[in-house]
Scaffold this active site. Structure first.
Site, PDB file in Angstrom:
ATOM      1  CE1 TYR A  62      11.801  -3.507  -7.003  1.00  0.00           C
ATOM      2  CE2 TYR A  62      10.081  -4.370  -5.483  1.00  0.00           C
ATOM      3  CZ  TYR A  62      10.668  -4.216  -6.804  1.00  0.00           C
ATOM      4  OH  TYR A  62       9.659  -4.505  -7.757  1.00  0.00           O
ATOM      5  N   GLY A  93       1.258   0.168  -5.180  1.00  0.00           N
ATOM      6  CA  GLY A  93       0.176  -0.959  -4.809  1.00  0.00           C
ATOM      7  C   GLY A  93      -0.856  -0.313  -6.069  1.00  0.00           C
ATOM      8  CB  CYS A  95      -0.976   0.179   1.360  1.00  0.00           C
ATOM      9  SG  CYS A  95      -2.184  -1.248   1.265  1.00  0.00           S
ATOM     10  CG  ASN A 112       2.527   0.714   4.060  1.00  0.00           C
ATOM     11  OD1 ASN A 112       3.563   1.345   4.036  1.00  0.00           O
ATOM     12  ND2 ASN A 112       2.300  -0.566   3.600  1.00  0.00           N
ATOM     13  N   GLY A 113       0.635  -2.062   5.844  1.00  0.00           N
ATOM     14  CA  GLY A 113       1.175  -2.825   6.590  1.00  0.00           C
ATOM     15  C   GLY A 113       0.824  -4.020   6.989  1.00  0.00           C
TER      16      GLY A 113
END
Ligand code: SF4
Length: 485
Positions: A267, A48, A21, A117-118
């Site tokens: 990344y 995402g 996300c 996010n997570g």
């Protein structure tokens, strides 16, 4: 990875690990907050691509719109309809729960909207607990909601406490186990939250001395013209309202320990995004390439990047080794993550569709290929085969990230132990498996030093198998909440 599709045809997935996300939020009364959020999400698209959503609040009333697909699926009329003073937005990759509209975020419960996010590591237990207090997942024609976002919104809503900050603190202490960064709309405020160990990024920016924005990455602040102020601290709860900004901390925040995700820096961050150290992600990646070259000297004719993940590592490698950097592949940027190959015989087409090698750069050469990581090894194997087929003399892989030997439970879809090429192999064995001349990974120590972290401030679970959070169970199933009662 070769799977069967519904039509019975083999499906090839050229997979890099996926994140789940990008989150955004803006407090700017009197301005077009939904449009600012739209542009912010555009800059976070790499985090995402499965669904997109924006929620706005006006006089504490929340309105939202969500769609499947890319941020560009939002049309002008969708944005125009969302009028408010505060907004939060979300782009999703489904790490927990399937890819459907019911799981798209921001998740809304009562007067709370959350973009997350997570990954929680206790979602099933939390759902069972919440059910006892009358909190159940929402439903639509696609089934029941199984994303962590709604669960977190319900957990916060269910707490006793004076005001939203107290409720967030209580929820974090009692119910929320895992890695999460959140942007929240509640009580006429925009709130940013980082879990106590600060796994995922979330930064603060300022707009024209009047407004504030929160974003997973600073590139989203740049796009809307906000000035980057700082990265939120692990465990920080930052409220933004008519009185300005105010920081609070979650009660379970440890004093001298954090767990920033190493892989995110290596990344996922867009190369132009800032780290908490003040460095840009691309600078750190160049450094990682330089370290690889200095620590593992090798004579070769050419350094080639795997586009685009190995781009800056390859630049750094070429700088430090003095070996010329050349473009060895043409990348087709219009390919999605998966596509269908009509038969086994043309599996190689899969890689070629995405990355077509340039024979003149490759034939008769000793090649150093630089990538950000070698996780499952599927496409690395296919690329190696291709390069030898068109006449490469030697193919040496260099990975800026250390060997990934274990899965991630905190929000990155790396794969299971069975899928990880390094789970039980030495670099020499990985080279054999890929059909390559050699494979070298940065060591953990070199990696942490180059990115400015240490074992007390970084999560290295997927490298070492030692995780910074006790895991209730180690089976990884993103659909677990779809069956949990
Ligand atoms: S296990 Fe790996 S991918 Fe997951 S949070 Fe930790 S460092 Fe990041």
């Amino acid at each position: 990875m070769l799977q069967r599709t519904l039509t019975g045809l083999p499906k090839i997935t050229l997979q890099k690990p996926q994140h789940e996300c990008g989150i955004f939020g803006v407090y700017f009364p009197g301005e077009d907050v939904s449009r600012l959020t739209f542009y912010g999400l555009y800059a976070l698209q790499h985090r995402g691509q499965e669904s997109v959503g924006i929620a706005v609040s006006k006089n504490a009333k929340i309105k939202a719109h969500k769609k499947m697909g890319f941020v560009r699926e939002f049309f002008d009329q969708d944005i125009t309809r969302l009028k408010g003073d505060i907004a939060v937005g979300h782009t999703r990759y489904s790490n927990t729960g399937g890819s459907s509209l019911i799981n798209a975020q921001p998740a809304i419960y009562g007067n709370i909207a959350i973009a997350e996010n997570g990954n929680l590591v206790n979602p099933e237990a939390l759902r069972r607990k919440l059910a006892k207090f009358g909190y159940h997942p929402s439903y639509d024609k696609n089934g029941k909601c199984s994303s962590d976002g709604e669960l977190i919104a319900q957990a916060i809503h269910s707490q006793k406490g004076d005001g939203i900050v107290e409720k967030i603190k209580n929820a974090a202490a009692r119910d929320l186990k895992g890695a999460y960064s959140l942007t929240i709309l509640a009580d006429n405020a925009l709130i940013g939250v980082k879990d106590p160990l600060g796994f995922w990024p979330l930064c603060l920016g300022k707009l024209n001395n009047k407004g504030y924005a929160l974003a997973s990455e600073s590139c989203a602040l740049d796009v809307i013209g906000a000035k980057y102020l700082r990265e939120l601290e692990p465990g920080e709860v930052l409220t933004i309202d008519k009185n300005g900004t105010r920081s609070h901390f979650l009660p379970n925040t440890p004093k001298r320990q954090s767990a920033r995700c190493s892989f995110d820096i290596n990344y996922f961050l867009r190369p132009d995004s800032l780290l908490a150290t003040g460095a840009r992600a691309y600078e750190v990646r160049e450094k990682l390439g330089q370290v690889l070259a200095r620590k593992n000297r090798l004579d070769a004719d050419v350094v080639i990047e795997i586009p685009n993940s190995g781009q800056f590592g390859a630049i750094g490698y070429a700088q430090a080794s003095g070996i010329p950097l050349k473009v060895g592949f043409i990348k087709n940027s219009y390919i999605g993550r998966t596509f269908i190959s009509p038969d086994q015989r043309i599996r190689q087409l899969g890689v070629k569709l995405k990355l077509n090698p340039i024979p003149r750069v490759i034939a008769g050469k000793k090649i150093i290929l630089v990538d950000d990581s070698i996780v499952r090894g599927t496409s690395s194997r296919q690329i190696t085969e291709q390069l030898f087929k068109i006449g490469a003399k030697e193919v040496h892989w260099r990975s800026t990230f250390p060997q990934v030997t274990n899965p991630c439970f905190f929000g990155i879809d790396i794969g299971t132990n069975d899928e990880l090429i390094s789970a039980s192999k030495t670099p020499r064995q990985v080279a054999k498996e890929l059909g390559a001349t050699s494979v070298v990974f940065n060591t953990l120590e070199d990696f942490l030093e180059a990115v400015g972290l240490n074992p007390k401030t970084a999560c290295t679970g997927c490298i070492t198998g030692v995780y910074p959070i006790n895991l209730p169970h180690r089976e990884r199933n993103k659909f677990a909440l779809e069956v949990a009662e």
